[in-house]
Scaffold this active site. Structure first.
Site, mmCIF file in Angstrom:
data_model
loop_
_atom_site.group_PDB
_atom_site.id
_atom_site.type_symbol
_atom_site.label_atom_id
_atom_site.label_comp_id
_atom_site.label_asym_id
_atom_site.label_seq_id
_atom_site.Cartn_x
_atom_site.Cartn_y
_atom_site.Cartn_z
ATOM 1 N N GLU A 2 0.704 -1.207 -0.169
ATOM 2 C CA GLU A 2 0.054 -0.173 0.064
ATOM 3 C C GLU A 2 0.969 1.285 0.069
ATOM 4 O O GLU A 2 1.962 1.304 0.619
ATOM 5 C CB GLU A 2 -0.694 -0.003 1.183
ATOM 6 C CG GLU A 2 -2.116 -1.076 1.056
ATOM 7 C CD GLU A 2 -2.252 -1.785 2.748
ATOM 8 O OE1 GLU A 2 -1.556 -1.396 3.433
ATOM 9 O OE2 GLU A 2 -3.087 -2.712 2.475
ATOM 10 N N TYR B 210 7.907 1.488 -7.544
ATOM 11 C CA TYR B 210 7.199 0.437 -7.547
ATOM 12 C C TYR B 210 6.814 0.250 -9.002
ATOM 13 O O TYR B 210 6.849 -0.950 -9.545
ATOM 14 C CB TYR B 210 6.029 0.396 -6.670
ATOM 15 C CG TYR B 210 6.179 0.707 -5.289
ATOM 16 C CD1 TYR B 210 7.303 -0.012 -4.500
ATOM 17 C CD2 TYR B 210 5.429 1.312 -4.396
ATOM 18 C CE1 TYR B 210 7.828 0.288 -3.306
ATOM 19 C CE2 TYR B 210 5.777 1.606 -3.246
ATOM 20 C CZ TYR B 210 6.750 1.006 -2.534
ATOM 21 O OH TYR B 210 7.071 1.241 -1.197
HETATM 22 C C1 LIG Z 1 10.430 6.045 -2.005
HETATM 23 C C2 LIG Z 1 12.075 6.083 -1.327
HETATM 24 C C3 LIG Z 1 12.199 4.615 -0.496
HETATM 25 C C4 LIG Z 1 13.017 5.926 -2.656
HETATM 26 O O1 LIG Z 1 14.284 5.646 -2.115
HETATM 27 P P1 LIG Z 1 15.357 6.026 -3.049
HETATM 28 O O2 LIG Z 1 16.607 5.450 -2.773
HETATM 29 O O3 LIG Z 1 15.626 7.649 -3.254
HETATM 30 O O4 LIG Z 1 15.044 5.660 -4.654
HETATM 31 P P2 LIG Z 1 15.923 5.211 -5.762
HETATM 32 O O5 LIG Z 1 17.209 6.232 -5.728
HETATM 33 O O6 LIG Z 1 16.478 3.861 -5.550
HETATM 34 O O7 LIG Z 1 15.254 5.390 -7.027
HETATM 35 C C5 LIG Z 1 14.471 4.029 -7.733
HETATM 36 C C6 LIG Z 1 13.314 4.939 -8.662
HETATM 37 O O8 LIG Z 1 12.323 5.428 -7.597
HETATM 38 C C7 LIG Z 1 11.993 6.557 -8.129
HETATM 39 N N1 LIG Z 1 11.998 7.829 -7.344
HETATM 40 C C8 LIG Z 1 12.867 8.093 -6.192
HETATM 41 N N2 LIG Z 1 12.893 9.099 -5.760
HETATM 42 C C9 LIG Z 1 12.278 9.895 -6.524
HETATM 43 C C10 LIG Z 1 11.691 11.200 -6.499
HETATM 44 N N3 LIG Z 1 12.010 12.083 -5.550
HETATM 45 N N4 LIG Z 1 10.712 11.611 -7.370
HETATM 46 C C11 LIG Z 1 10.285 10.774 -8.272
HETATM 47 N N5 LIG Z 1 10.691 9.515 -8.569
HETATM 48 C C12 LIG Z 1 11.457 8.802 -7.734
HETATM 49 C C13 LIG Z 1 12.375 6.591 -9.669
HETATM 50 O O9 LIG Z 1 11.771 5.807 -10.382
HETATM 51 C C14 LIG Z 1 13.725 5.981 -9.408
HETATM 52 O O10 LIG Z 1 14.277 5.620 -10.717
HETATM 53 P P3 LIG Z 1 15.328 6.423 -11.635
HETATM 54 O O11 LIG Z 1 16.453 6.878 -10.635
HETATM 55 O O12 LIG Z 1 15.786 5.562 -12.659
HETATM 56 O O13 LIG Z 1 14.504 7.441 -12.144
HETATM 57 C C15 LIG Z 1 12.519 7.031 -0.589
HETATM 58 O O14 LIG Z 1 12.007 8.281 -1.169
HETATM 59 C C16 LIG Z 1 11.985 7.155 0.754
HETATM 60 O O15 LIG Z 1 12.418 6.520 1.787
HETATM 61 N N6 LIG Z 1 10.734 8.050 0.969
HETATM 62 C C17 LIG Z 1 10.060 7.938 2.243
HETATM 63 C C18 LIG Z 1 9.605 6.826 2.836
HETATM 64 C C19 LIG Z 1 8.736 6.036 1.960
HETATM 65 O O16 LIG Z 1 7.675 6.988 1.170
HETATM 66 N N7 LIG Z 1 8.566 4.943 1.638
HETATM 67 C C20 LIG Z 1 7.466 3.995 0.725
HETATM 68 C C21 LIG Z 1 6.421 3.881 1.637
HETATM 69 S S1 LIG Z 1 5.197 3.152 0.561
#
Ligand SMILES: CC(C)(COP(=O)(O)OP(=O)(O)OC[C@H]1O[C@@H](n2cnc3c(N)ncnc32)[C@H](O)[C@@H]1OP(=O)(O)O)[C@@H](O)C(=O)NCCC(=O)NCCS
Length: 159
Positions: free
Chosen positions: A117, A129
């Site tokens: 979710e 995702y």
């Molecule tokens: C969501 C989260 C886990 C992503 O972590 P991250 O290490 O920054 O992600 P990655 O660098 O591995 O990015 C993988 C993909 O995610 C997406 N993504 C990551 N950050 C993004 C941003 N700020 N805006 C848009 N897309 C994003 C992109 O598709 C990216 O692929 P790309 O680099 O080829 O464009 C991080 O933003 C986070 O911890 N958020 C707060 C907690 C949260 O919301 N968790 C999910 C709960 S459902």
């Protein structure tokens, strides 16, 4: 002088232990409007259906937890309950590494479907995702009290 976020190396994915919880709880608190408590993580560590992994990085020869994932394996399905990366280390592929490793573990355990979710407004997570092939299956209205949840599913047989 490099920024802290630019000098880390040695990315490893490891099972979470109680020793990681101080750092995990700090990341959780910095990441969510309604963060889990330390107690909730402790309960997960003792839950036989729950699996917890951290992504660890090395900065100046010091190990640091950069993020974590928690999922349940139950009745042949996986449910991702939590994933977060420390704000300093985001957008550098760490969540992708963690999710990839987790999906590999699920595949090896014969899991067919993965569910999660996510808040409707959480564009970074939804993009993450979707890039793995997760699809929206339905919307749980006001699931978080103040916002809808998108329920997403990945068929591991297809990936
Ligand atoms: C969501 C989260 C886990 C992503 O972590 P991250 O290490 O920054 O992600 P990655 O660098 O591995 O990015 C993988 C993909 O995610 C997406 N993504 C990551 N950050 C993004 C941003 N700020 N805006 C848009 N897309 C994003 C992109 O598709 C990216 O692929 P790309 O680099 O080829 O464009 C991080 O933003 C986070 O911890 N958020 C707060 C907690 C949260 O919301 N968790 C999910 C709960 S459902």
């Amino acid at each position: 002088m490099h920024a802290l976020k630019d000098i880390w190396k040695d990315v490893t994915i490891l099972p979470m232990t109680r020793d990681d919880l101080d750092e995990v709880v700090r990341i959780e608190t910095a990441s969510f409007r309604q963060p889990w408590s330390r107690r909730q993580f402790e309960i997960e560590l003792k839950n036989p259906v729950s699996h917890q992994y951290i992504v660890r990085i090395s900065i100046n020869n010091r190990q640091r937890v950069a993020g974590y994932i928690i999922f349940w394996l139950i009745h042949g399905e996986a449910h991702i309950l939590n994933i977060a990366i420390h704000p300093l280390f985001r957008k550098r592929g760490l969540a992708r590494r963690l999710l990839e490793a987790s999906l590999d573990i699920m595949k090896k355990k014969g899991i067919d479907e993965v569910y999660l979710e996510v808040r409707r407004s959480n564009e970074p997570a939804i993009n993450l995702y979707t890039s793995f092939g997760f699809e929206l299956i339905y919307i749980r209205e006001m699931y978080y009290g103040d916002e809808d949840a998108l329920v997403m599913r990945l068929n591991l047989g297809d990936s």
